[in-house]
Design a protein around this motif. Structure first.
Motif, PDB file in Angstrom:
ATOM      1  N   ASP A 242       0.840  -1.334  -0.107  1.00  4.04           N
ATOM      2  CA  ASP A 242      -0.161   0.335  -0.044  1.00  4.04           C
ATOM      3  C   ASP A 242       0.762   1.089  -0.003  1.00  4.04           C
ATOM      4  O   ASP A 242       0.668   2.076  -0.675  1.00  4.04           O
ATOM      5  CB  ASP A 242      -0.981  -0.165   1.490  1.00  4.04           C
ATOM      6  CG  ASP A 242      -1.906  -1.070   1.216  1.00  4.04           C
ATOM      7  OD1 ASP A 242      -2.394  -1.460  -0.152  1.00  4.04           O
ATOM      8  OD2 ASP A 242      -2.789  -1.245   2.009  1.00  4.04           O
ATOM      9  N   ILE A 243       2.023   1.222   0.826  1.00  9.29           N
ATOM     10  CA  ILE A 243       2.770   2.319   0.794  1.00  9.29           C
ATOM     11  C   ILE A 243       3.376   2.647  -0.575  1.00  9.29           C
ATOM     12  O   ILE A 243       3.499   3.896  -0.818  1.00  9.29           O
ATOM     13  CB  ILE A 243       4.057   2.284   2.058  1.00  9.29           C
ATOM     14  CG1 ILE A 243       3.109   2.316   3.444  1.00  9.29           C
ATOM     15  CG2 ILE A 243       4.856   3.323   1.773  1.00  9.29           C
ATOM     16  CD1 ILE A 243       4.072   1.872   4.550  1.00  9.29           C
ATOM     17  N   PHE A 246       0.853   4.242  -2.578  1.00  4.10           N
ATOM     18  CA  PHE A 246       0.765   5.639  -2.190  1.00  4.10           C
ATOM     19  C   PHE A 246       1.778   6.436  -3.083  1.00  4.10           C
ATOM     20  O   PHE A 246       1.457   7.692  -3.377  1.00  4.10           O
ATOM     21  CB  PHE A 246       0.731   5.802  -1.024  1.00  4.10           C
ATOM     22  CG  PHE A 246      -0.346   5.157   0.103  1.00  4.10           C
ATOM     23  CD1 PHE A 246      -1.560   5.060  -0.602  1.00  4.10           C
ATOM     24  CD2 PHE A 246      -0.209   5.184   1.449  1.00  4.10           C
ATOM     25  CE1 PHE A 246      -2.426   4.339   0.000  1.00  4.10           C
ATOM     26  CE2 PHE A 246      -1.293   4.631   1.914  1.00  4.10           C
ATOM     27  CZ  PHE A 246      -2.402   4.603   1.440  1.00  4.10           C
ATOM     28  N   SER A 315      -4.689  14.770  -1.239  1.00  5.57           N
ATOM     29  CA  SER A 315      -3.867  13.569  -0.788  1.00  5.57           C
ATOM     30  C   SER A 315      -4.237  13.385   0.754  1.00  5.57           C
ATOM     31  O   SER A 315      -4.238  12.149   1.020  1.00  5.57           O
ATOM     32  CB  SER A 315      -2.325  14.056  -1.030  1.00  5.57           C
ATOM     33  OG  SER A 315      -1.991  14.317  -2.299  1.00  5.57           O
ATOM     34  N   GLN A 316      -4.284  14.184   1.598  1.00  6.83           N
ATOM     35  CA  GLN A 316      -4.669  13.986   3.020  1.00  6.83           C
ATOM     36  C   GLN A 316      -5.794  13.251   3.122  1.00  6.83           C
ATOM     37  O   GLN A 316      -6.114  12.046   3.739  1.00  6.83           O
ATOM     38  CB  GLN A 316      -4.859  15.420   3.742  1.00  6.83           C
ATOM     39  CG  GLN A 316      -3.937  15.783   4.164  1.00  6.83           C
ATOM     40  CD  GLN A 316      -3.874  17.197   5.068  1.00  6.83           C
ATOM     41  OE1 GLN A 316      -5.310  17.638   4.978  1.00  6.83           O
ATOM     42  NE2 GLN A 316      -3.045  17.876   5.729  1.00  6.83           N
ATOM     43  N   SER A 318      -7.504  11.294   0.531  1.00  5.07           N
ATOM     44  CA  SER A 318      -7.254   9.768   0.146  1.00  5.07           C
ATOM     45  C   SER A 318      -6.531   8.763   1.036  1.00  5.07           C
ATOM     46  O   SER A 318      -6.833   7.779   1.188  1.00  5.07           O
ATOM     47  CB  SER A 318      -6.675   9.845  -1.265  1.00  5.07           C
ATOM     48  OG  SER A 318      -5.511  10.253  -1.302  1.00  5.07           O
ATOM     49  N   THR A 319      -5.508   9.313   1.769  1.00  2.00           N
ATOM     50  CA  THR A 319      -4.712   8.576   2.602  1.00  2.00           C
ATOM     51  C   THR A 319      -5.542   8.155   3.828  1.00  2.00           C
ATOM     52  O   THR A 319      -5.535   6.985   4.213  1.00  2.00           O
ATOM     53  CB  THR A 319      -3.596   9.483   3.143  1.00  2.00           C
ATOM     54  OG1 THR A 319      -2.847   9.888   1.845  1.00  2.00           O
ATOM     55  CG2 THR A 319      -2.562   8.756   4.030  1.00  2.00           C
ATOM     56  N   ARG A 323      -6.716   4.084   4.350  1.00  2.00           N
ATOM     57  CA  ARG A 323      -6.105   3.499   5.583  1.00  2.00           C
ATOM     58  C   ARG A 323      -7.515   3.164   6.375  1.00  2.00           C
ATOM     59  O   ARG A 323      -7.478   1.897   7.052  1.00  2.00           O
ATOM     60  CB  ARG A 323      -5.555   4.546   6.379  1.00  2.00           C
ATOM     61  CG  ARG A 323      -4.819   3.678   7.659  1.00  2.00           C
ATOM     62  CD  ARG A 323      -4.017   2.726   7.231  1.00  2.00           C
ATOM     63  NE  ARG A 323      -3.386   1.816   8.492  1.00  2.00           N
ATOM     64  CZ  ARG A 323      -3.028   0.635   8.287  1.00  2.00           C
ATOM     65  NH1 ARG A 323      -3.058  -0.068   7.215  1.00  2.00           N
ATOM     66  NH2 ARG A 323      -2.366   0.024   9.372  1.00  2.00           N
ATOM     67  N   ALA A 412      -5.839   1.466  -2.728  1.00  2.09           N
ATOM     68  CA  ALA A 412      -4.555   2.133  -2.740  1.00  2.09           C
ATOM     69  C   ALA A 412      -3.934   2.963  -4.075  1.00  2.09           C
ATOM     70  O   ALA A 412      -3.232   3.586  -4.063  1.00  2.09           O
ATOM     71  CB  ALA A 412      -3.521   1.367  -2.216  1.00  2.09           C
ATOM     72  N   SER A 415      -3.624   7.310  -5.294  1.00  2.00           N
ATOM     73  CA  SER A 415      -2.252   7.472  -4.597  1.00  2.00           C
ATOM     74  C   SER A 415      -2.350   9.022  -4.733  1.00  2.00           C
ATOM     75  O   SER A 415      -2.953   9.775  -5.391  1.00  2.00           O
ATOM     76  CB  SER A 415      -1.147   6.974  -5.229  1.00  2.00           C
ATOM     77  OG  SER A 415      -0.861   7.564  -6.664  1.00  2.00           O
ATOM     78  N   ALA A 416      -1.354   9.542  -3.847  1.00  2.00           N
ATOM     79  CA  ALA A 416      -1.230  10.962  -3.386  1.00  2.00           C
ATOM     80  C   ALA A 416      -0.770  11.842  -4.884  1.00  2.00           C
ATOM     81  O   ALA A 416      -1.596  12.737  -5.305  1.00  2.00           O
ATOM     82  CB  ALA A 416      -0.165  11.403  -2.518  1.00  2.00           C
TER      83      ALA A 416
END
Length: 444
Positions: A242-243, A246, A315-316, A318-319, A323, A412, A415-416
């Motif tokens: 996932d990271i 992102f 981005s904030q 979506s993250t 999660r 995921a 992504s940002a």
């Protein structure tokens, strides 16, 4: 606690320093240091290493030498070892096990690696419901000498191997000796099916705070157990995947230094190309408003401010939502609640940032040579554009994961960088549309 720390605390003190520096060694250095260890210490380290590293250590070894090491592994780890090996090596590795172990490993290999069946161990403590407690304790003691995964839970099965209940070691030793297992077993237990995805499996273990889960087939027959240590690496794998997504790329699915150079380029180039094409629309949007920019060059000063505010807010959002979905805190049916919540958050954040931008332009008008009402109109344009872009970016970032989940895609992937690229184009449209309305008759 992360996985590496957990392993270090479980290793003998004589191996802790070696394990701490292990990742810094080349494969040749690892082999040299590993085979210089005393046999018992080498086995301890071998059991804690990932399957891929176990395969690397034993590369080129055959016959009795290979057999002595693979027979150290429990059935589920042996199946992982074979899956990490070259496909044409599987039969040769299987031939190193005794017939019973070979049957267990072959059965595990029939499951997909990412399913509960592929993660389970078929060696567990079995009890019959009619057993007396003392008889069950003696039987458990005998099974503890074999390769059972854990003795802390025993599973009560009928003659057809259907799971009837679960009894803990604590309950057994504290029960009266004249009671039967059926009297003390817990019939309200949590079990999982053999085809359950590993990500959902790890979530269930975390949710119910258990150290082991029974795995059953569609008819309730018990096939094995999955323990916490079986899913520790799953949690790490899924989080890493996932990271990496992102960051706007495909998941590597391999350690960074082990993945091939061309494969690294392929996994990163695809998303970079998509984002690059997306940013081309930003240039197209600016070309569309070229006339406005020529007449009021001052507007170009605030383009980075506008689009970055929207991209950051998106981005904030979506993250946070991705999660929350991963932790099962938010489901598809909650989209309207999230929409209302993020709309309010976006309005508040946008108003706050817009106010800061308004004050900045009015109090410190660097680069703006206009005075009077025009100066105020420029400040108002920027402030309202920040408000609109932040609201839109927040909503887009929050809703995109729901759209992807509805389309059976990985959330995921929102992504940002992807959200930021999407909001860049729309932010320019919002900015210049508002500028055309507010500054008409003055600058435009």
């Amino acid at each position: 606690m992360d996985e590496s720390n957990a392993l270090e605390k479980s290793l003998p003190s004589s191996l802790e320093a070696l394990f701490e520096a292990w990742s810094h060694y080349s494969i040749e250095e690892k082999r040299e240091k590993f085979f210089l260890l005393p046999r018992l210490e080498a086995e301890e380290l071998f059991l804690f290493l990932p399957s891929a590293e176990q395969v690397e250590l034993l590369a080129g070894r055959t016959g009795p030498d290979l057999r002595s090491w693979v027979r150290v592994l429990p059935a589920d780890d042996a199946a992982d070892f074979i899956q990490a090996s070259e496909p044409d090596a599987a039969e040769g590795i299987l031939s190193q096990f005794d017939p019973q172990m070979r049957r267990e490993v072959t059965a595990l290999l029939a499951y997909a690696e990412d399913d509960a069946g592929g993660r389970m161990n078929s060696s567990f403590v079995r009890l019959r419901p009619e057993m007396l407690v003392d008889e069950a304790i003696l039987y458990l003691r005998a099974q503890a000498r074999t390769r059972v995964e854990t003795i802390y839970y025993a599973y009560v099965l009928d003659p057809d191997q259907r799971l009837l209940g679960v009894v803990s070691l604590r309950e057994l030793v504290s029960a009266a000796s004249n009671k039967r297992v059926s009297d003390i077993m817990n019939t309200e237990f949590v079990s999982v099916t053999e085809d359950l995805d590993q990500e959902e499996l790890s979530r269930i273990i975390s949710q119910y705070d258990v150290t082991a889960l029974p795995v059953v087939d569609v008819e309730g027959r018990m096939k094995g157990i999955v323990t916490v240590d079986d899913v520790v690496d799953v949690v790490q794998e899924e989080a890493t995947e996932d990271i990496q997504k992102f960051g706007g790329m495909e998941a590597l699915n391999e350690p960074y230094l082990r993945i091939g150079f061309l494969q690294m380029i392929r996994k990163r180039a695809g998303w970079l190309l998509i984002l690059f094409v997306g940013e081309m629309f930003t240039a197209s949007a600016m070309a569309y408003y070229e006339h406005e920019i020529q007449r009021a060059v001052v507007l170009a000063l605030f383009i980075p401010l506008i689009i970055s505010s929207g991209g950051n807010s998106g981005s904030q959002a979506s993250t946070l939502i991705i999660r929350a979905m991963a932790l099962d805190e938010v489901r598809i049916r909650d989209w309207w609640r999230v929409l209302g919540r993020e709309l309010g958050v976006g309005l508040c954040l946008g108003a706050f940032l817009g106010l800061v931008g308004l004050v900045r332009i009015l109090v410190f008008p660097m680069g703006i040579n206009f005075t009077g009402s025009v100066h105020g109109l420029i400040a108002l344009t920027v402030a309202l554009s920040v408000l609109g872009t932040v609201v839109w970016g927040t909503l887009a970032g929050a809703m995109l994961p729901f759209l992807l989940r509805r389309c059976k895609l990985d959330p995921a992937s929102a992504s940002a960088p992807f959200v930021a690229t999407l909001v860049d184009v729309s932010g320019l449209v919002i900015y210049f549309t508002l500028a055309s309305l507010i500054l008409r008759g003055t600058l435009l």
